[in-house]
Design a protein around this motif. Structure first.
Motif, PDB file in Angstrom:
ATOM      1  N   VAL A 125      -1.168   5.435  -3.174  1.00 40.98           N
ATOM      2  CA  VAL A 125      -1.432   4.052  -2.758  1.00 40.98           C
ATOM      3  C   VAL A 125      -0.702   3.140  -3.725  1.00 40.98           C
ATOM      4  O   VAL A 125      -0.583   3.439  -4.910  1.00 40.98           O
ATOM      5  CB  VAL A 125      -2.951   3.721  -2.750  1.00 40.98           C
ATOM      6  N   ASP A 126      -0.188   2.017  -3.200  1.00 43.05           N
ATOM      7  CA  ASP A 126       0.506   1.092  -4.099  1.00 43.05           C
ATOM      8  C   ASP A 126       0.200  -0.343  -3.700  1.00 43.05           C
ATOM      9  O   ASP A 126      -0.333  -0.601  -2.625  1.00 43.05           O
ATOM     10  CB  ASP A 126       2.016   1.380  -4.113  1.00 43.05           C
ATOM     11  N   GLY A 127       0.498  -1.274  -4.607  1.00 41.90           N
ATOM     12  CA  GLY A 127       0.239  -2.689  -4.332  1.00 41.90           C
ATOM     13  C   GLY A 127      -0.242  -3.394  -5.592  1.00 41.90           C
ATOM     14  O   GLY A 127       0.144  -3.041  -6.714  1.00 41.90           O
ATOM     15  N   ILE A 128      -1.166  -4.350  -5.392  1.00 38.76           N
ATOM     16  CA  ILE A 128      -1.730  -5.097  -6.532  1.00 38.76           C
ATOM     17  C   ILE A 128      -2.714  -4.180  -7.263  1.00 38.76           C
ATOM     18  O   ILE A 128      -3.493  -3.462  -6.610  1.00 38.76           O
ATOM     19  CB  ILE A 128      -2.450  -6.359  -6.016  1.00 38.76           C
ATOM     20  N   ALA A 129      -2.712  -4.233  -8.601  1.00 41.65           N
ATOM     21  CA  ALA A 129      -3.453  -3.249  -9.404  1.00 41.65           C
ATOM     22  C   ALA A 129      -4.919  -3.102  -8.979  1.00 41.65           C
ATOM     23  O   ALA A 129      -5.408  -1.975  -8.770  1.00 41.65           O
ATOM     24  CB  ALA A 129      -3.347  -3.614 -10.879  1.00 41.65           C
ATOM     25  N   ALA A 130      -5.634  -4.230  -8.813  1.00 42.75           N
ATOM     26  CA  ALA A 130      -7.069  -4.147  -8.525  1.00 42.75           C
ATOM     27  C   ALA A 130      -7.300  -3.479  -7.168  1.00 42.75           C
ATOM     28  O   ALA A 130      -8.190  -2.619  -7.009  1.00 42.75           O
ATOM     29  CB  ALA A 130      -7.686  -5.544  -8.532  1.00 42.75           C
ATOM     30  N   GLU A 131      -6.466  -3.827  -6.197  1.00 41.86           N
ATOM     31  CA  GLU A 131      -6.603  -3.271  -4.848  1.00 41.86           C
ATOM     32  C   GLU A 131      -6.307  -1.760  -4.860  1.00 41.86           C
ATOM     33  O   GLU A 131      -7.003  -0.966  -4.227  1.00 41.86           O
ATOM     34  CB  GLU A 131      -5.598  -4.001  -3.939  1.00 41.86           C
ATOM     35  N   VAL A 132      -5.302  -1.391  -5.625  1.00 37.05           N
ATOM     36  CA  VAL A 132      -4.911   0.021  -5.708  1.00 37.05           C
ATOM     37  C   VAL A 132      -6.057   0.849  -6.304  1.00 37.05           C
ATOM     38  O   VAL A 132      -6.372   1.931  -5.807  1.00 37.05           O
ATOM     39  CB  VAL A 132      -3.607   0.147  -6.544  1.00 37.05           C
ATOM     40  N   ARG A 133      -6.692   0.327  -7.346  1.00 32.90           N
ATOM     41  CA  ARG A 133      -7.826   1.046  -7.969  1.00 32.90           C
ATOM     42  C   ARG A 133      -8.934   1.259  -6.938  1.00 32.90           C
ATOM     43  O   ARG A 133      -9.493   2.346  -6.811  1.00 32.90           O
ATOM     44  CB  ARG A 133      -8.367   0.243  -9.168  1.00 32.90           C
ATOM     45  N   GLU A 134      -9.243   0.196  -6.187  1.00 33.18           N
ATOM     46  CA  GLU A 134     -10.298   0.281  -5.170  1.00 33.18           C
ATOM     47  C   GLU A 134      -9.964   1.308  -4.090  1.00 33.18           C
ATOM     48  O   GLU A 134     -10.793   2.118  -3.680  1.00 33.18           O
ATOM     49  CB  GLU A 134     -10.485  -1.090  -4.495  1.00 33.18           C
TER      50      GLU A 134
END
Ligand SMILES: Cc1cc2nc3c(=O)[nH]c(=O)nc-3n(C[C@H](O)[C@H](O)[C@H](O)COP(=O)(O)OP(=O)(O)OC[C@H]3O[C@@H](n4cnc5c(N)ncnc54)[C@H](O)[C@@H]3O)c2cc1C
Length: 470
Positions: free
Chosen positions: A272-281
């Motif tokens: 998964v990739d993208g903005i850090a917080a979204e990726v963690r979720e």
């Protein structure tokens, strides 16, 4: 020779051997010669000459194609684009790059990574294959689930038509041009409409963060269901790959083992990739989905080094078959994702019927299967059984509403299987389009389309033809 100079022409028998086939090695033919033009003018001059003399010809990139697209059938001149390998322009402001057709796919990302950009289509052969070949095959790759295949990243092209005229298609970033979408038509036309001599591609900003997840399943069906559950949860991973037990055995016996357990039925490799917080979720949610599907073990890569090792293990998966089998045939079908368990079961039945092992490595997220049929050419009848198994796998894909190719093209290999998904009228309509561009059928003749004829008769011929061809 008058056009490109003597040192840029091969014509001796011993020099032509290397051009007898591409990555689909079951079918070979002898070319008349190979020429290496240095620029568009030379390609056009060579093509004009061949057209005037009515000599058939084929464009060739790196020759990594897996369906025989760049394979001569006998007597063609191969126009090799490997000397046209420059990165001509990078425009970060407009997010485009312009390349010559022989430019190797991976080099583009390597050249622009320092500025925080990359080129998304990433076929597993990306360290060798050319962007010209990628456009001709509309190549895909592990990361095409979220970002789309080659056609979604091509903005313009310069093309030498089969009569030697040069045209430009697309308008380098201007959306929605009037008129027919000839750039879209050319993309995936398998070198039958023109020779691409320059390509403008879209480049993307490197995502802020990414995480890679590895999940091992004791049950293939649970693994397949996890794939559907991840997508149903509203997550679109950058990549969602699956390998079955035979494939795991191969990759662990080859050059990039990472310690996958050999007794699991399937593994999923997810990014998964993208903005850090979204990726963690998203990573957390994927781990939960896998747990709900009785995963044996699921883990998130500790760092980039570990993720890179998992990817190297996956991306060399086709070649790894050599560690467990003398020969293998790669197939390439597409299915609706929801039919994955049913299709994998049918592929197991084909394996039992033909007595050949079949490994599965595939882009599970977009339903693009790669059954790898293992055989030993030295054993009488095994090659023929492998071809039969391959064709049957494609029929299964077609019967569940899928397609006979996701990314490797039709080439020589699957010409007759085109009838699994197109009617005679639909094939005829496509042939009429080919004739507009390639009226003498000199450019890559006898590829992509089956011979005209009634379905029933031709289907009867498929087996005989294949046996005769190999
Ligand atoms: C180990 C391995 C892994 C692979 N993994 C993937 C994958 O993940 N995804 C994927 O999509 N494919 C994959 N492939 C298949 C192959 O790499 C792709 O089809 C690739 O796009 C072919 O590029 P090439 O430069 O080798 O083209 P070639 O094999 O040289 O040619 C392929 C076709 O394109 C035509 N062509 C080539 N250059 C031009 C040009 N400039 N103008 C017009 N026509 C042209 C040829 O005539 C031929 O029909 C894999 C192959 C291997 C061996």
């Amino acid at each position: 020779m008058a056009v490109v100079g003597e040192k840029n022409v091969l014509y001796r028998r011993e020099d032509l051997v290397a051009y007898e086939c591409d990555g689909f090695t079951l079918c070979r033919g002898e070319a008349r010669a190979v020429v290496f033009p240095a620029n568009t003018e030379e390609v056009a001059a060579v093509v004009r000459l061949l057209n005037r003399e009515n000599i058939p010809f084929i464009a060739r990139g790196a020759g990594t194609g897996l369906s025989g697209g760049a394979t001569p059938l006998g007597g063609e001149v191969i126009v090799s684009l490997v000397k046209m390998k420059k990165l001509l322009q990078v425009d970060f402001e407009n997010r485009i790059a312009v390349v010559q057709p022989g430019y190797v796919n991976l080099k583009l990302t390597q050249s622009i990574a320092g500025e925080g950009y990359y080129y998304a289509p990433d076929p597993s052969s990306q360290s060798a294959c050319t962007i010209g070949g990628n456009v001709a095959e509309n190549a895909g790759g592990a990361h095409c689930l979220k970002y789309g295949v080659t056609t979604n990243h091509i903005l313009g092209a310069e093309v030498v038509l089969p009569d030697g005229k040069v045209i430009r298609l697309g308008e380098d970033g201007i959306p929605d041009l009037p008129g027919y979408d000839l750039l879209g038509l050319l993309t995936g036309s398998e070198g039958t409409l023109g020779i691409i001599t320059e390509i403008t591609v879209r480049i993307l900003k490197t995502p802020e963060a990414k995480q890679t997840i590895l999940a091992y399943f004791d049950d293939v069906e649970e693994g397949s269901q996890a794939v559907s559950d991840i997508i149903s949860a509203g997550i679109v991973p950058a990549a969602l790959e699956m390998m079955d037990q035979t494939a795991i055995e191969a990759v662990e016996s080859a050059n990039f083992p990472v310690g996958h357990p050999l007794d699991v039925q399937a593994l999923l490799l997810i990014e998964v990739d993208g903005i850090a917080a979204e990726v963690r979720e998203q990573a957390k949610e994927i781990v939960e989905v896998c747990r709900r599907r009785n995963v044996r073990e699921v883990k998130v890569a500790r760092d980039e080094k570990e993720a890179a090792a998992w990817w190297a293990n996956r991306k060399t998966g086709f070649g790894a078959m050599g560690a467990i089998s003398p020969d293998y045939l790669v197939q390439d079908g597409v299915i609706p994702r929801s039919t994955l368990p049913e299709v994998l079961k049918k592929i197991r039945e084909i394996s039992q019927d033909t007595g050949l092992r079949i490994a599965n490595i595939f882009h599970a997220g977009d339903g693009n299967l790669h059954p790898l049929i293992l055989f030993d050419e030295r054993k009488p009848g095994e090659k023929e059984r492998a071809l039969e198994a391959g064709s049957r796998c494609l029929k299964v894909c077609a019967d569940v509403g899928g397609s006979i190719t996701g990314e490797h093209g039709v080439g020589i290999e699957k010409k007759e299987e085109m009838r699994f998904i197109f009617t005679d009228e639909e094939i005829e309509a496509q042939l009429r389009i080919r004739d507009v561009f390639n009226s003498k059928n000199l450019l890559n003749p006898d590829k992509l389309f089956p011979k005209p004829g009634r379905c029933a008769e031709v289907k009867k011929e498929i087996k005989e033809r294949k046996l005769a061809e190999v």
